[in-house]
Design a protein around this motif. Structure first.
Motif, short mmCIF file in Angstrom:
data_model
loop_
_atom_site.label_atom_id
_atom_site.label_comp_id
_atom_site.label_asym_id
_atom_site.label_seq_id
_atom_site.Cartn_x
_atom_site.Cartn_y
_atom_site.Cartn_z
N GLN A 21 37.40 38.40 50.90
CA GLN A 21 38.27 38.78 49.78
C GLN A 21 39.65 38.16 49.95
O GLN A 21 40.25 37.69 48.98
CB GLN A 21 38.37 40.30 49.68
CG GLN A 21 37.10 40.94 49.20
CD GLN A 21 37.13 42.46 49.28
OE1 GLN A 21 37.89 43.04 50.06
NE2 GLN A 21 36.30 43.10 48.49
N TYR A 24 40.57 34.79 48.61
CA TYR A 24 40.85 34.73 47.18
C TYR A 24 42.05 35.59 46.79
O TYR A 24 42.17 36.03 45.67
CB TYR A 24 39.61 35.17 46.40
CG TYR A 24 38.42 34.27 46.63
CD1 TYR A 24 38.22 33.14 45.84
CD2 TYR A 24 37.52 34.52 47.66
CE1 TYR A 24 37.15 32.30 46.06
CE2 TYR A 24 36.44 33.69 47.89
CZ TYR A 24 36.26 32.58 47.09
OH TYR A 24 35.19 31.75 47.32
N ALA A 27 41.12 41.64 47.33
CA ALA A 27 40.14 42.16 46.38
C ALA A 27 40.80 42.49 45.05
O ALA A 27 41.90 43.04 45.01
CB ALA A 27 39.47 43.41 46.95
N ARG A 33 36.13 44.62 39.15
CA ARG A 33 34.93 44.19 39.86
C ARG A 33 33.66 44.81 39.30
O ARG A 33 32.56 44.42 39.65
CB ARG A 33 35.06 44.52 41.36
CG ARG A 33 36.19 43.73 42.00
CD ARG A 33 36.32 43.96 43.50
NE ARG A 33 36.72 45.31 43.85
CZ ARG A 33 36.03 46.14 44.64
NH1 ARG A 33 34.89 45.77 45.17
NH2 ARG A 33 36.48 47.34 44.90
N ASP A 49 31.76 42.38 45.21
CA ASP A 49 32.73 42.41 46.30
C ASP A 49 34.09 41.94 45.80
O ASP A 49 35.12 42.48 46.17
CB ASP A 49 32.30 41.50 47.45
CG ASP A 49 31.20 42.09 48.31
OD1 ASP A 49 30.83 43.26 48.11
OD2 ASP A 49 30.70 41.36 49.19
N ASN A 50 34.06 40.92 44.95
CA ASN A 50 35.29 40.41 44.35
C ASN A 50 34.93 39.65 43.10
O ASN A 50 33.79 39.20 42.94
CB ASN A 50 36.06 39.50 45.33
CG ASN A 50 37.55 39.51 45.08
OD1 ASN A 50 38.04 40.15 44.15
ND2 ASN A 50 38.29 38.81 45.91
#
Length: 135
Positions: A21, A24, A27, A33, A49-50
């Motif tokens: 995460q 990027y 999260a 999400r 997850d993301n």
């Protein structure tokens, strides 16, 4: 968490997910999400997850940590009922992601998992998924 002086696999997996995460920017919030998709004629929901935007495309990010492929429930050589359930869950998750997002990126530390599930996904018509080997 430490159990008997060692980190448990589930804790390593959670740390791996957090690390992915962070690749990027951390999260996205929970609501961002959440997703819905039609899979095999049924409305399904899930939480990635993301989720990120890459070049205008809505992309799901999934982290799959494998401590030991030979002992992994996701390894097709494990034919116990609970392992088969986990293997089917992996395919169902990919179907959901594939229908809900423009693209799906699975990060894994396991070349074996990537090789196996790339083939499984392709055989099941899932074409918008890529695997990134991320130690």
């Amino acid at each position: 968490m430490v159990h008997n002086g060692r980190y448990r696999a589930i804790d390593k997996a959670q740390q791996y997910e957090d690390d992915i995460q962070n690749l990027y920017g951390g999260a996205a919030n929970f609501n961002s999400r959440q997703y819905s998709a039609i899979v095999d004629g049924q409305l399904v929901n899930g939480v990635a997850d993301n989720v990120v935007n890459i070049n205008g495309r809505n992309v799901a990010i999934e982290a799959k940590f494998v401590e030991d492929w030979n002992r992994s429930l996701r390894n097709p050589l494990d034919t116990k009922p609970w392992a088969i359930a986990e293997q089917n869950k992996m395919l169902q998750q990919a179907k959901k992601y594939s229908n809900a997002f423009d693209e799906v990126i699975y990060h894994t530390n396991s070349q074996e998992l990537a090789d196996h599930y790339s083939q499984v996904f392709s055989q099941n018509g899932i074409t918008n998924v890529t695997f990134e080997i991320t130690p």
